[in-house]
Scaffold this active site. Structure first.
Site, mmCIF file in Angstrom:
data_model
loop_
_atom_site.group_PDB
_atom_site.id
_atom_site.type_symbol
_atom_site.label_atom_id
_atom_site.label_comp_id
_atom_site.label_asym_id
_atom_site.label_seq_id
_atom_site.Cartn_x
_atom_site.Cartn_y
_atom_site.Cartn_z
ATOM 1 N N SER A 163 0.837 -1.198 0.000
ATOM 2 C CA SER A 163 0.000 0.000 0.000
ATOM 3 C C SER A 163 0.875 1.252 0.000
ATOM 4 C CB SER A 163 -0.971 -0.054 1.184
ATOM 5 O OG SER A 163 -2.000 0.876 1.054
ATOM 6 N N ASP A 258 -9.497 -4.026 -5.650
ATOM 7 C CA ASP A 258 -8.776 -2.921 -5.025
ATOM 8 C C ASP A 258 -8.878 -1.674 -5.893
ATOM 9 O OD1 ASP A 258 -6.891 -1.255 -3.775
ATOM 10 O OD2 ASP A 258 -5.409 -2.842 -3.561
ATOM 11 N N HIS A 288 -7.778 -5.314 -1.066
ATOM 12 C CA HIS A 288 -6.619 -4.599 -0.537
ATOM 13 C C HIS A 288 -6.301 -5.066 0.877
ATOM 14 C CE1 HIS A 288 -3.878 -1.095 -0.527
ATOM 15 N NE2 HIS A 288 -4.108 -1.089 0.779
#
Length: 316
Positions: A163, A258, A288
């Site tokens: 991320s 995501d 995610h």
């Protein structure tokens, strides 16, 4: 083409995670409050993953010492000289820490046979861009210069992150190239944040309903860049960098559910077009943050296996 809907068990997991995660960008606007909510969330009952050694160290950084946690993989001997991976955690540059990611990094170290250096970089909004990127770069430079101190091989030092941490790992490769420093051996980018424009098809398809939302991402970007920062700077948005040549080989994990899926795929493709050995995987039914949830999300197990195999091969 829209991603397939998640299986009922995965849907339940997404809903459970969403219920305890701070809804920044809609219900919550204060970073401290968001951290407090996250800290109060139930902890995993899973037993601690064993590794050979864990050490908390401090390395010099541009804003003072940076805490790092060093993991040697299970089964390794103290005399073994192992490859090194500098890892940056996720959390939108605002949330989480090396503690939050302790279990994840233990699993990654064991799966790859590498020493992992998990970086507790400075968080936004208290420290805005480029603070976190500079901390990540400082940790990388330290790992190359001091690999022997942690039983590592200075010729095999990779970067990895998920991320926002994937953003920082990608930024480190760009910074190293631009500053004339040796490239990482590899960059493992797990659902990285790469493009401040937030204008892809996956942002529209997966704007909400799959744990990470478009509104949260907009809020995270605002916290990181601030009112006077430049979100288009390549160290902030590696996906918008004009030149991606001369960078380390890469593998990008892009969950189908995501918002960040398409920018991860686009980055891998642009790297390849620039002459970098780069590949990616799009994982149906995966959302995610699910890389370590293979027992509950079948395609996440595949993503973990393929990501760690790519890193292990690169470091062999």
């Amino acid at each position: 083409m829209p991603a397939q809907a998640p299986e009922p068990a995965v849907r339940g997991l997404i809903d459970a995670m969403t219920s305890v995660f701070p809804q920044v960008g809609t219900e919550i606007d204060d970073a401290v409050q968001a951290r407090t909510i996250l800290a109060a969330a139930p902890k995993s009952p899973a037993p601690e993953i064993p590794v050979a050694e864990v050490r908390d160290l401090a390395v010099p950084g541009p804003g003072g010492d940076i805490p790092v946690r060093v993991y040697r993989p299970d089964g390794s001997a103290p005399a073994d000289v192992l490859p090194v991976v500098v890892f940056c955690h996720g959390g939108g540059w605002v949330l989480c820490s090396v503690d939050t990611y302790d279990s994840s990094v233990r699993a990654l170290a064991n799966a790859t046979g590498a020493v992992f250096v998990s970086v507790d970089y400075r968080l936004a909004p208290e420290t805005r861009f480029p603070g976190a990127a500079e901390d990540a770069y400082a940790a990388y430079a330290w790992a190359r210069a001091n690999a022997a101190e942690i039983g590592g091989d200075p010729a095999r030092v990779a970067v990895a992150g998920d991320s926002a941490g994937g953003n920082l790992a990608a930024a480190v490769a760009l910074m190293a190239r631009d500053r004339g420093v040796a490239q990482p051996t590899f960059q493992l980018l797990l659902y990285p944040v790469l493009d401040h424009r937030r204008a892809t098809e996956s942002y529209r398809e997966n704007a909400e309903g799959y744990f990470l939302t478009a509104a949260q991402l907009a809020w995270f970007w605002t916290q990181y860049i601030g009112p006077d920062g430049d979100p288009a700077h390549p160290y902030a948005s590696p996906g918008t960098a004009d030149d991606l040549s001369g960078l380390a080989p890469a593998f990008v994990v892009a969950p189908a559910l995501d918002p960040l899926r398409d920018e991860g795929v686009a980055y891998a493709r642009r790297l390849a077009e620039a002459g970098v050995v780069a590949s990616y995987g799009v994982y149906e039914g995966m959302f995610h943050g699910a890389i370590g949830m293979g027992a509950l999300v079948p395609t996440a197990a595949t993503a973990f296996a393929e990501a760690t195999e790519a890193l292990r091969k690169a470091l062999a």
